[in-house]
Motif scaffolding. Structure first.
Motif, mmCIF file in Angstrom:
data_model
loop_
_atom_site.group_PDB
_atom_site.id
_atom_site.type_symbol
_atom_site.label_atom_id
_atom_site.label_comp_id
_atom_site.label_asym_id
_atom_site.label_seq_id
_atom_site.Cartn_x
_atom_site.Cartn_y
_atom_site.Cartn_z
ATOM 1 N N THR A 279 -2.128 88.511 72.286
ATOM 2 C CA THR A 279 -0.827 89.064 71.878
ATOM 3 C C THR A 279 -0.125 88.097 70.936
ATOM 4 O O THR A 279 0.427 88.493 69.907
ATOM 5 C CB THR A 279 0.061 89.331 73.120
ATOM 6 O OG1 THR A 279 -0.664 90.168 74.007
ATOM 7 C CG2 THR A 279 1.373 89.969 72.748
ATOM 8 N N ASN A 280 -0.178 86.802 71.275
ATOM 9 C CA ASN A 280 0.427 85.808 70.380
ATOM 10 C C ASN A 280 -0.282 85.819 69.026
ATOM 11 O O ASN A 280 0.366 85.769 67.972
ATOM 12 C CB ASN A 280 0.368 84.410 71.003
ATOM 13 C CG ASN A 280 1.043 83.377 70.123
ATOM 14 O OD1 ASN A 280 2.233 83.518 69.804
ATOM 15 N ND2 ASN A 280 0.304 82.371 69.689
ATOM 16 N N LYS A 283 0.944 88.881 67.148
ATOM 17 C CA LYS A 283 2.347 88.748 66.699
ATOM 18 C C LYS A 283 2.459 87.773 65.524
ATOM 19 O O LYS A 283 3.166 88.031 64.545
ATOM 20 C CB LYS A 283 3.214 88.225 67.856
ATOM 21 C CG LYS A 283 3.606 89.291 68.862
ATOM 22 C CD LYS A 283 4.527 88.679 69.903
ATOM 23 C CE LYS A 283 4.980 89.731 70.892
ATOM 24 N NZ LYS A 283 5.652 89.138 72.053
ATOM 25 N N ALA A 316 -3.446 95.036 70.346
ATOM 26 C CA ALA A 316 -2.262 94.155 70.312
ATOM 27 C C ALA A 316 -1.549 94.272 68.965
ATOM 28 O O ALA A 316 -0.309 94.222 68.897
ATOM 29 C CB ALA A 316 -2.674 92.714 70.578
ATOM 30 N N GLN A 319 0.427 97.452 69.127
ATOM 31 C CA GLN A 319 1.563 97.370 70.058
ATOM 32 C C GLN A 319 2.704 96.503 69.521
ATOM 33 O O GLN A 319 3.796 96.501 70.061
ATOM 34 C CB GLN A 319 1.092 96.791 71.402
ATOM 35 C CG GLN A 319 0.342 97.800 72.252
ATOM 36 C CD GLN A 319 -0.664 97.122 73.185
ATOM 37 O OE1 GLN A 319 -0.604 95.916 73.409
ATOM 38 N NE2 GLN A 319 -1.585 97.905 73.716
ATOM 39 N N ASN A 320 2.446 95.748 68.457
ATOM 40 C CA ASN A 320 3.463 94.807 67.990
ATOM 41 C C ASN A 320 3.955 95.075 66.568
ATOM 42 O O ASN A 320 4.399 94.155 65.877
ATOM 43 C CB ASN A 320 2.940 93.383 68.134
ATOM 44 C CG ASN A 320 2.909 92.961 69.588
ATOM 45 O OD1 ASN A 320 3.938 92.656 70.177
ATOM 46 N ND2 ASN A 320 1.727 93.011 70.191
ATOM 47 N N GLY A 321 3.872 96.329 66.141
ATOM 48 C CA GLY A 321 4.557 96.696 64.891
ATOM 49 C C GLY A 321 3.664 96.939 63.699
ATOM 50 O O GLY A 321 4.157 97.151 62.583
#
Ligand code: NAD
Length: 499
Positions: A279-280, A283, A316, A319-321
């Motif tokens: 996830t990091n 992002k 991921a 899910q993060n844009g």
């Protein structure tokens, strides 16, 4: 009224008065030097104009040789003001960038039509963090034979070339670094981003003149052309070149015969080996690749992900844009994004990126690709093969190709190929020191970022100072005041030691 509007109005008035009562104008150029114009009252500090008889004013020149001469004069004036004078200039540049960030960001975006307003503004606020004279600590040596001092001395006048991607920010941070080191500078901006640079240069020089009486410390040629670059490069007052841009200008600077500091192109790869938080990784990748619509030379341009973590990483990203395109949509985008010179087709070695869609918003790219994306989408991405054109070309648009690799070794090899030996920037998301070391050694990039976005490499989210010129090709690294100095040694034999 803001400083920039005042400046613009004042210059328009001066221009009109000059045309009415000054030099006749032919072929768009004044035929003879204009008479000295009356001071409009804003500069009533007793400082005389530094360039009587010259057609340029407050750093803005139509004639590149005149600009170089005026900058040389300003360099000599600056040396009389000492380090305190340099500090004042740096403060002026930083404060003007902060005060005008919103307006200048908008003006630059309106002229270039590339990038994002929020980031154009941020890049002007970021000037506050550019290092200054504190970087120039001399080296003192003391021994039985006396005392020696090595000091960082200026070159004189520097010829600087700035890119379309960050016109005012590169100019401002070049001035801060170069003047901190005691130099003056002449700029040749990108033809598609010069009006905003001319406007800012005029405001900088007016403020410097008000406070220090130096009129032409940061000169700029209006309009910039390849010919004006050649004139600057050949002028005898210009002792050093600093170019920030793609392969063409780096080649031209290297061929000029002058010493050149070259902040050249990049195509930064990312490797995700699955040992760190996915996830990091997603992002950070989205943040870096969408910054100013991926105009940054340090920005993530292609990603290699280990097969076993690929699907999780793609999820991921969604899910993060970021918005995932399918194969057909990527093909449609590629057809519009690249052209092939001299009738050559896909696979030719030198495709040209379509400047009309560089730095455009994700919505524009999505329309071209035939996709409907949700509002607030920061970035488009897709799975591609390692030989996809988006992997190998520095696309500078918010679309990111993601490639599946079977091993870390395969990922490192593919990243090295995509980076083209520019030795610019690379990123890894990993907690495995051996993988980090393997990639760092293989790519030898100037910036190597672990577990952060590309911006961490310039101090935003990582430790370190910032600059918009990263001298990759010639190896000086992230530019700072020392980059623009000559080391001079002063030796005193035997006497003056105090013990
Ligand atoms: P560009 O190469 O088209 O132009 C850069 C500058 O060089 C402009 O002022 C342009 O007028 C000038 N120029 C180009 N060819 C020239 C030639 N033959 N002779 C003289 N001048 C010439 O690049 P751009 O689109 O404005 O900027 C993007 C490029 O710059 C990308 O490749 C990016 O990676 C690179 N860049 C590098 C850094 C860095 O610090 N390393 C920073 C920003 C941008």
């Amino acid at each position: 009224m803001s400083a920039v509007n005042e400046a613009l109005i004042r210059d328009v008035v001066q221009e009109v008065l000059g045309r009415l009562g000054g030099a006749p104008v032919s072929n768009g150029k004044a035929a003879a030097p204009a008479p000295a114009k009356a001071d409009c009252g804003c500069h009533g500090n007793g400082h005389a104009s530094a360039s009587p008889g010259r057609r340029g004013k407050f750093g803005v020149f139509q004639d590149a040789n005149e600009a170089c001469e005026a900058a040389h004069e300003a360099y000599q004036q600056l040396s009389e003001k000492g380090v305190a004078g340099r500090v004042k200039v740096v403060r002026i540049i930083k404060d003007l960038c902060t005060a005008n960030a919103k307006e200048w960001g908008r003006i630059e975006l309106e002229e270039t039509k590339i990038g994002r307003l929020d980031h154009k503004i941020e890049k002007l606020y970021a000037q506050q963090g550019i290092p200054s004279v504190e970087f120039l600590n001399p080296l003192g040596l003391s021994g039985d034979h006396g005392i020696t001092l090595e000091e960082y001395a200026p070159f004189g006048v520097i010829g600087a070339i700035t890119p379309s991607t960050h016109s005012i920010p590169t100019m401002a941070c070049n001035i801060i670094s170069m003047v901190s080191a005691g130099n003056a500078v002449v700029f040749n901006s990108h033809p598609g981003a010069y009006k905003c640079a001319v406007m800012a240069a005029r405001v900088f020089n007016q403020a410097i003149h008000r406070e220090l009486g130096i009129e032409n410390l940061a000169c700029i040629v209006e309009p910039p052309t390849l010919e004006s670059f050649n004139v600057i490069a050949k002028n005898e007052n210009v002792k050093l070149l600093c170019v920030t841009g793609g392969p063409g200008v780096v080649k031209a600077a290297m061929a000029s015969g002058k010493r050149a500091i070259c902040a050249g192109p990049g195509n930064p790869p990312v490797l995700v080996d699955g040992t760190s938080c996915l996830t990091n990784a997603a992002k950070c990748t989205i943040f870096g690749a969408s910054y100013d619509n991926n105009l940054l030379c340090i920005g993530e341009k292609e990603v290699f992900v280990l097969d076993s973590f690929f699907d999780k990483f793609m999820a991921a990203m969604e899910q993060n844009g970021a918005y995932r395109l399918n194969d057909g949509q990527v093909d449609r985008l590629a057809k519009e994004a690249f052209t092939f010179p001299q009738g050559q087709g896909a696979g030719c070695p030198d495709p040209v990126v379509n400047r009309n869609i560089i730095g455009r918003d994700p919505e524009v790219l999505a329309r071209i690709a035939g996709a409907t994306i949700p509002g607030g989408t920061q970035l488009l991405f897709a799975e591609t093969r390692a030989d996809n054109i988006f992997v190998h070309e520095e696309q500078m648009m918010p679309f990111l190709p993601i490639v599946r690799v079977r091993s870390v070794e395969e990922g490192v090899a593919a990243a090295k190929k995509a980076e083209h030996g520019y030795k610019h920037s690379a990123i890894i998301h990993s907690h495995d020191v051996a993988n980090m070391t393997m990639m760092a050694r293989a790519l030898e990039t100037t910036l190597f970022i672990k577990n952060g976005s590309c911006l961490a490499g310039l101090g935003a989210g990582g430790e370190g100072y910032s600059n918009f010129s990263i001298a990759t090709t010639t190896g000086e690294g992230i530019c700072n005041p020392k980059t623009f100095t000559r080391v001079r040694r002063c030796v005193l034999v035997d006497k003056l030691r105090i013990f």
